[in-house]
Structures are given as C-alpha cells and as structure tokens.
Motif scaffolding. Structure first.
Motif, PDB file in Angstrom:
ATOM      1  N   GLU A 215      -5.482  12.719   1.198  1.00  0.00           N
ATOM      2  CA  GLU A 215      -6.339  11.839   1.986  1.00  0.00           C
ATOM      3  C   GLU A 215      -7.802  12.003   1.571  1.00  0.00           C
ATOM      4  OE1 GLU A 215      -3.928  13.946   2.995  1.00  0.00           O
ATOM      5  OE2 GLU A 215      -3.532  13.657   5.128  1.00  0.00           O
ATOM      6  N   ARG A 216      -8.232  13.256   1.480  1.00  0.00           N
ATOM      7  CA  ARG A 216      -9.632  13.501   1.139  1.00  0.00           C
ATOM      8  C   ARG A 216      -9.932  13.104  -0.308  1.00  0.00           C
ATOM      9  NH1 ARG A 216     -10.414  19.081   1.771  1.00  0.00           N
ATOM     10  NH2 ARG A 216      -8.259  19.328   2.410  1.00  0.00           N
ATOM     11  N   VAL A 217      -8.946  13.267  -1.194  1.00  0.00           N
ATOM     12  CA  VAL A 217      -9.150  12.837  -2.579  1.00  0.00           C
ATOM     13  C   VAL A 217      -9.339  11.316  -2.628  1.00  0.00           C
ATOM     14  CG1 VAL A 217      -8.037  12.634  -4.851  1.00  0.00           C
ATOM     15  CG2 VAL A 217      -7.960  14.820  -3.600  1.00  0.00           C
TER      16      VAL A 217
ATOM     17  N   LEU B 232       0.832  -1.206   0.000  1.00  0.00           N
ATOM     18  CA  LEU B 232       0.000   0.000   0.000  1.00  0.00           C
ATOM     19  C   LEU B 232       0.867   1.257   0.000  1.00  0.00           C
ATOM     20  CD1 LEU B 232      -2.674  -1.293   2.511  1.00  0.00           C
ATOM     21  CD2 LEU B 232      -3.101  -0.681   0.116  1.00  0.00           C
ATOM     22  N   ILE B 233       2.005   1.202   0.684  1.00  0.00           N
ATOM     23  CA  ILE B 233       2.933   2.345   0.668  1.00  0.00           C
ATOM     24  C   ILE B 233       3.401   2.587  -0.769  1.00  0.00           C
ATOM     25  CG2 ILE B 233       5.236   3.132   1.366  1.00  0.00           C
ATOM     26  CD1 ILE B 233       4.755   1.731   4.085  1.00  0.00           C
ATOM     27  N   LYS B 234       3.686   1.513  -1.492  1.00  0.00           N
ATOM     28  CA  LYS B 234       4.114   1.675  -2.897  1.00  0.00           C
ATOM     29  C   LYS B 234       3.017   2.356  -3.711  1.00  0.00           C
ATOM     30  CE  LYS B 234       6.250  -0.175  -6.882  1.00  0.00           C
ATOM     31  NZ  LYS B 234       5.661   0.869  -7.674  1.00  0.00           N
ATOM     32  N   LYS B 235       1.764   1.924  -3.525  1.00  0.00           N
ATOM     33  CA  LYS B 235       0.657   2.556  -4.271  1.00  0.00           C
ATOM     34  C   LYS B 235       0.509   4.029  -3.892  1.00  0.00           C
ATOM     35  CE  LYS B 235      -2.182  -1.574  -5.069  1.00  0.00           C
ATOM     36  NZ  LYS B 235      -1.953  -1.644  -6.503  1.00  0.00           N
ATOM     37  N   ALA B 236       0.685   4.342  -2.627  1.00  0.00           N
ATOM     38  CA  ALA B 236       0.583   5.742  -2.195  1.00  0.00           C
ATOM     39  C   ALA B 236       1.728   6.567  -2.788  1.00  0.00           C
ATOM     40  CB  ALA B 236       0.587   5.813  -0.665  1.00  0.00           C
ATOM     41  N   ARG B 237       2.912   5.961  -2.858  1.00  0.00           N
ATOM     42  CA  ARG B 237       4.050   6.681  -3.460  1.00  0.00           C
ATOM     43  C   ARG B 237       3.811   6.920  -4.945  1.00  0.00           C
ATOM     44  NH1 ARG B 237       8.894   3.739  -0.211  1.00  0.00           N
ATOM     45  NH2 ARG B 237       8.822   5.131   1.587  1.00  0.00           N
ATOM     46  N   ASP B 238       3.229   5.943  -5.621  1.00  0.00           N
ATOM     47  CA  ASP B 238       2.912   6.132  -7.046  1.00  0.00           C
ATOM     48  C   ASP B 238       1.895   7.262  -7.211  1.00  0.00           C
ATOM     49  OD1 ASP B 238       4.630   4.069  -7.675  1.00  0.00           O
ATOM     50  OD2 ASP B 238       3.043   2.579  -7.990  1.00  0.00           O
ATOM     51  N   ALA B 239       0.898   7.289  -6.338  1.00  0.00           N
ATOM     52  CA  ALA B 239      -0.108   8.360  -6.402  1.00  0.00           C
ATOM     53  C   ALA B 239       0.530   9.715  -6.114  1.00  0.00           C
ATOM     54  CB  ALA B 239      -1.234   8.081  -5.400  1.00  0.00           C
TER      55      ALA B 239
ATOM     56  N   THR C  66      -6.622   5.426  -4.483  1.00  0.00           N
ATOM     57  CA  THR C  66      -5.496   6.313  -4.199  1.00  0.00           C
ATOM     58  C   THR C  66      -5.916   7.766  -4.372  1.00  0.00           C
ATOM     59  OG1 THR C  66      -4.704   6.178  -6.471  1.00  0.00           O
ATOM     60  CG2 THR C  66      -3.782   4.593  -4.897  1.00  0.00           C
ATOM     61  N   GLY C  67      -5.057   8.635  -3.910  1.00  0.00           N
ATOM     62  CA  GLY C  67      -5.283  10.065  -4.068  1.00  0.00           C
ATOM     63  C   GLY C  67      -3.973  10.816  -3.959  1.00  0.00           C
ATOM     64  N   CYS C  68      -3.950  12.011  -4.535  1.00  0.00           N
ATOM     65  CA  CYS C  68      -2.812  12.917  -4.380  1.00  0.00           C
ATOM     66  C   CYS C  68      -3.377  14.298  -4.062  1.00  0.00           C
ATOM     67  CB  CYS C  68      -1.956  12.957  -5.643  1.00  0.00           C
ATOM     68  SG  CYS C  68      -2.842  13.570  -7.093  1.00  0.00           S
ATOM     69  N   ASN C  69      -2.530  15.173  -3.569  1.00  0.00           N
ATOM     70  CA  ASN C  69      -3.022  16.518  -3.322  1.00  0.00           C
ATOM     71  C   ASN C  69      -3.223  17.256  -4.646  1.00  0.00           C
ATOM     72  OD1 ASN C  69      -0.157  16.320  -3.281  1.00  0.00           O
ATOM     73  ND2 ASN C  69       0.041  18.341  -2.364  1.00  0.00           N
ATOM     74  N   VAL C  70      -4.266  18.092  -4.670  1.00  0.00           N
ATOM     75  CA  VAL C  70      -4.628  18.868  -5.859  1.00  0.00           C
ATOM     76  C   VAL C  70      -4.785  20.316  -5.413  1.00  0.00           C
ATOM     77  CG1 VAL C  70      -6.271  19.144  -7.754  1.00  0.00           C
ATOM     78  CG2 VAL C  70      -5.836  16.858  -6.817  1.00  0.00           C
ATOM     79  N   GLU C  71      -3.798  21.140  -5.758  1.00  0.00           N
ATOM     80  CA  GLU C  71      -3.822  22.534  -5.304  1.00  0.00           C
ATOM     81  C   GLU C  71      -4.564  23.424  -6.295  1.00  0.00           C
ATOM     82  OE1 GLU C  71       0.143  22.423  -2.493  1.00  0.00           O
ATOM     83  OE2 GLU C  71       0.235  23.586  -4.352  1.00  0.00           O
TER      84      GLU C  71
ATOM     85  N   ALA D  47      -3.143   6.012  -0.091  1.00  0.00           N
ATOM     86  CA  ALA D  47      -3.774   4.775  -0.576  1.00  0.00           C
ATOM     87  C   ALA D  47      -4.752   4.325   0.506  1.00  0.00           C
ATOM     88  CB  ALA D  47      -2.738   3.691  -0.840  1.00  0.00           C
ATOM     89  N   LEU D  48      -5.993   4.206   0.119  1.00  0.00           N
ATOM     90  CA  LEU D  48      -7.070   3.874   1.063  1.00  0.00           C
ATOM     91  C   LEU D  48      -7.519   2.442   0.823  1.00  0.00           C
ATOM     92  CD1 LEU D  48      -9.198   4.729   3.170  1.00  0.00           C
ATOM     93  CD2 LEU D  48     -10.562   5.650   1.275  1.00  0.00           C
ATOM     94  N   LEU D  49      -7.362   1.612   1.850  1.00  0.00           N
ATOM     95  CA  LEU D  49      -7.794   0.202   1.789  1.00  0.00           C
ATOM     96  C   LEU D  49      -9.197   0.108   2.373  1.00  0.00           C
ATOM     97  CD1 LEU D  49      -7.170  -2.854   1.372  1.00  0.00           C
ATOM     98  CD2 LEU D  49      -6.254  -2.828   3.727  1.00  0.00           C
TER      99      LEU D  49
END
Ligand code: ZN
Length: 152
Positions: free
Chosen positions: A62-64, A13-20, A46-51, A36-38
C-alpha cells in the motif's frame, strides 16, 4: 467519481493489483501483497511489498503504491485496491492506515479475497481508522494553543 462508476472499475483494478503482487519481494515472510491505487484523475499506480533483511525496513504494498503516486505528482486518491492470500476480507496494517489518512479520510480501501470470484468490499479510510489523526488535527490543535495562550 460516483460509487457505481468506481464499482465498475474495481475488477480491472484487482487484476492490476494481482499483477503487482507477483512482483513482491518477500523472501522472509513469503506473504505476497499487491496494491493498485486509483487517483482522482484516473491515473493508476501499483505497488508490492518489499522486504528487507533488517525486518523493520519492510515496506508494504500500500505504501509503495502511495509513494509511487506521490512521486509522480499525485495526492488526490479515490481508492486503493489490496490483494493478498488471506481468504477473508482484511485491511491494511496500522502504519499503512496512518499513511492513507495523510491523504484524507473520504476515499476507499478495497479489500479482496483471493480466487476467481473477484469478491471485494470497500471501506472509507475513516472507517478503517476511526478517530484517526491527520493533517487537519495539526491545524485544529493550533487553534487550541491560541485559545490556551489567550486564557493565560
Ligand atoms: Zn502496511
């Protein structure tokens, strides 16, 4: 899912979060965050920040990830893995903690450190947001209102 099974999934899951995190849109802060939300059924979002140029409209990773999961029909979560470049364990901002609490206090945020060690630490949402307000608070207040009215 028991703790040992969850712990075994966390490196992936850390890998998926890093990819995101690599997809983060953060031209203002240059602070890339990935999540990465399980979900309880094993689904992963997954999500990334969107400014945004209007800074108040920035969305955290997290919210994404939660919005992605909810929009696909998921509301039962097991763990949200958070990755960024802060070299020590750090939890989410206050707004994200409140959004997590909307979906319960008995699931996990997994904090990580950058690098190849995959160091991580999991805390419950209850630990992340002590004395937190959530949907049950509204239900509990309804009972109090009835008690107050019956005393009048
Ligand atoms: Zn946040």
């Amino acid at each position: 899912m028991n703790d040992a099974d969850l712990d075994a999934l966390i490196p992936g899951l850390i890998k998926k979060a890093r990819d995101a995190r690599e997809k983060a849109y953060c031209p203002y802060s240059n602070f890339k965050v990935g999540a990465a939300l399980l979900c309880e059924d094993g689904s992963i979002f997954t999500g990334c920040n969107v400014e945004n140029a209007s800074y108040g409209l920035c969305m955290c990773a997290e919210r994404v990830s939660i919005a992605n999961a909810v929009s696909a029909g998921h509301r039962q979560f097991t763990a949200l893995i958070l990755v960024c470049d802060v070299p020590y364990f750090i939890g989410s901002c206050g707004m994200c903690r409140q959004v997590m609490a909307e979906f319960g206090f008995d699931w996990y945020l997994v904090m990580t450190t950058p690098g190849i060690n995959n160091d991580w630490k999991k805390v419950t949402i209850k630990e992340l947001l002590p004395y937190g307000f959530g949907p049950i608070s509204l239900d509990d207040s309804k009972g109090q209102k009835e008690n107050i009215q019956s005393n009048e």
